[in-house]
Design a protein around this motif. Structure first.
Motif, PDB file in Angstrom:
ATOM      1  N   TRP A  26       0.905  -1.417   0.098  1.00  0.00           N
ATOM      2  CA  TRP A  26      -0.099   0.033   0.056  1.00  0.00           C
ATOM      3  C   TRP A  26       0.997   1.276   0.090  1.00  0.00           C
ATOM      4  N   PHE A 276     -12.269   6.615  -1.453  1.00  0.00           N
ATOM      5  CA  PHE A 276     -11.375   5.762  -1.352  1.00  0.00           C
ATOM      6  C   PHE A 276     -11.598   4.393  -0.589  1.00  0.00           C
ATOM      7  N   SER A 277     -11.569   3.373  -1.129  1.00  0.00           N
ATOM      8  CA  SER A 277     -11.940   2.150  -0.657  1.00  0.00           C
ATOM      9  C   SER A 277     -10.708   1.605   0.439  1.00  0.00           C
ATOM     10  N   PRO A 298      -5.466   0.372   0.734  1.00  0.00           N
ATOM     11  CA  PRO A 298      -6.575  -0.335  -0.064  1.00  0.00           C
ATOM     12  C   PRO A 298      -7.481  -1.308   0.865  1.00  0.00           C
ATOM     13  N   ARG A 299      -8.877  -1.414   0.684  1.00  0.00           N
ATOM     14  CA  ARG A 299      -9.493  -2.428   1.320  1.00  0.00           C
ATOM     15  C   ARG A 299      -9.368  -3.736   0.540  1.00  0.00           C
ATOM     16  N   ASP A 300      -9.056  -3.754  -0.611  1.00  0.00           N
ATOM     17  CA  ASP A 300      -8.949  -5.177  -1.388  1.00  0.00           C
ATOM     18  C   ASP A 300      -7.786  -4.829  -2.760  1.00  0.00           C
ATOM     19  N   THR A 302      -8.575  -4.773  -5.680  1.00  0.00           N
ATOM     20  CA  THR A 302      -9.135  -4.064  -6.970  1.00  0.00           C
ATOM     21  C   THR A 302      -9.003  -2.498  -6.734  1.00  0.00           C
ATOM     22  N   THR A 303      -8.767  -1.869  -5.548  1.00  0.00           N
ATOM     23  CA  THR A 303      -8.671  -0.534  -5.409  1.00  0.00           C
ATOM     24  C   THR A 303      -7.239  -0.197  -5.704  1.00  0.00           C
ATOM     25  N   GLU A 307      -3.876   7.797  -6.733  1.00  0.00           N
ATOM     26  CA  GLU A 307      -4.786   8.392  -7.876  1.00  0.00           C
ATOM     27  C   GLU A 307      -4.215  10.067  -7.732  1.00  0.00           C
TER      28      GLU A 307
END
Length: 325
Positions: A26, A276-277, A298-300, A302-303, A307
């Motif tokens: 992350w 933001f997830s 990120p939570r998972d 896919t995030t 950005e």
């Protein structure tokens, strides 16, 4: 309990995978080059990506030695150097033309430094240890330690920012101004709760703080007047990062609730919210204010880890020149 709680929050933000076990990396911190052409993004994996500031394309990749994670990254004011503080208790400084490491600074104390910040003279770097609230200043040309200032109790420093030639430091109950010898110059303001992040706007004499319960407070440094006091994050969750837009009016915040919020500080008015997830660890405007970058946990998988958003998409139309230092 307050001190313990904040310690946990910061640990979650920088060192522990707080969400899915599938998330192995992350973003910890990011920093724009002074010309706004490049964005450095530090990651838990120890990778530092140098991204094009306009389209986000990858220009260069750095790896912190010993595979240690990047706690913080900061571009020097002249743009010729990039510093990163690592989990191995060293600061690494790269030449941004050759991308060679030109200096390694060993942090002698046992406290892990989690944030660093160049002074405007391009020769000094300040840092703060996560545990114990110890402030450091180094000469970046020689690596010499110029200041080691310990703190503790209710005056344990939790974050700082350069304010001209001095330092604005936040702690459990307020914010002080100190000089580079560590001498207290005066009280800036009384905080509503434990301060996590500090952002100064030197030319406008403003200093903002983000706290553990989602509150943002803004003081006039010249007289200590509290100018603004509002909740910036949902559910009163911690504000991990805040940054002034160069116009001196708009403030970006990011925190544990997973939102980036943009505020008109003169009206205490929310301009927009960017979802933001996960948890947002860092927000930063580009030097000319035309873009906003953020990163986080990120939570998972896919995030996206970061950005870059054009300011025009946020709803800020000002073209004011920079009023921040």
């Amino acid at each position: 309990m307050m001190k313990f709680f904040v310690g946990v929050v910061i640990l979650l933000c920088f060192f522990l995978p707080v969400y899915s076990q599938d998330v192995e990396d992350w973003g910890t911190r990011l920093s724009w080059s002074p010309d706004g052409q490049n964005l450095a993004i530090g990651f838990r994996s120890g990778v530092i990506e140098i991204r094009n500031g306009l389209d986000g394309s990858l220009n260069h990749t750095l790896q912190i030695p010993n595979d240690s994670f990047a706690n913080d990254v900061d571009w020097s004011p002249e743009g010729d150097l990039l510093a990163a503080v690592a989990g191995d208790n060293h600061i690494y400084i790269w030449n941004t033309t050759t991308w060679d490491i030109i200096r390694t600074i060993n942090i002698e104390e046992d406290g892990r430094v989690h944030t660093i910040n160049w002074n405007s003279d391009n020769t000094r770097l300040a840092g703060l240890a996560q545990q114990g609230g110890t402030l450091y200043i180094w000469n970046t040309s020689t690596g010499e330690n110029l200041l080691t200032r310990s703190s503790g109790g209710s005056f344990e420093v939790s974050d700082f920012d350069w304010y001209g030639e001095n330092l604005a430091v936040g702690f459990a109950s307020g914010m002080d101004l100190i000089d580079t010898s560590g001498n207290r110059l005066g009280r800036i303001g009384i905080a509503s709760s434990y301060i996590i992040d500090v952002a100064s706007n030197y030319n406008n004499h403003l200093i903002a703080s983000g706290t553990q319960f989602g509150r943002v407070q803004i003081w006039d440094e010249t007289n200590g007047t509290l100018l603004s006091d509002f909740i910036a994050q949902n559910y009163s969750e911690a504000v991990f990062s805040l940054d002034w837009h160069p116009d001196g009016v708009h403030l970006a915040t990011g925190g544990a609730d997973g939102n980036v919020t943009i505020w008109d500080t003169q009206r205490e008015q929310l301009i927009t919210t960017i979802e933001f997830s996960g948890q947002v660890t860092n927000v930063e405007w580009s030097p000319d204010g035309s873009q906003l970058a953020y990163t986080g946990i990120p939570r998972d998988t896919t995030t996206p880890l970061w950005e870059i958003i054009p300011t025009s998409d946020i709803g800020i139309t000002t073209n004011a020149s920079s009023s921040e230092e």
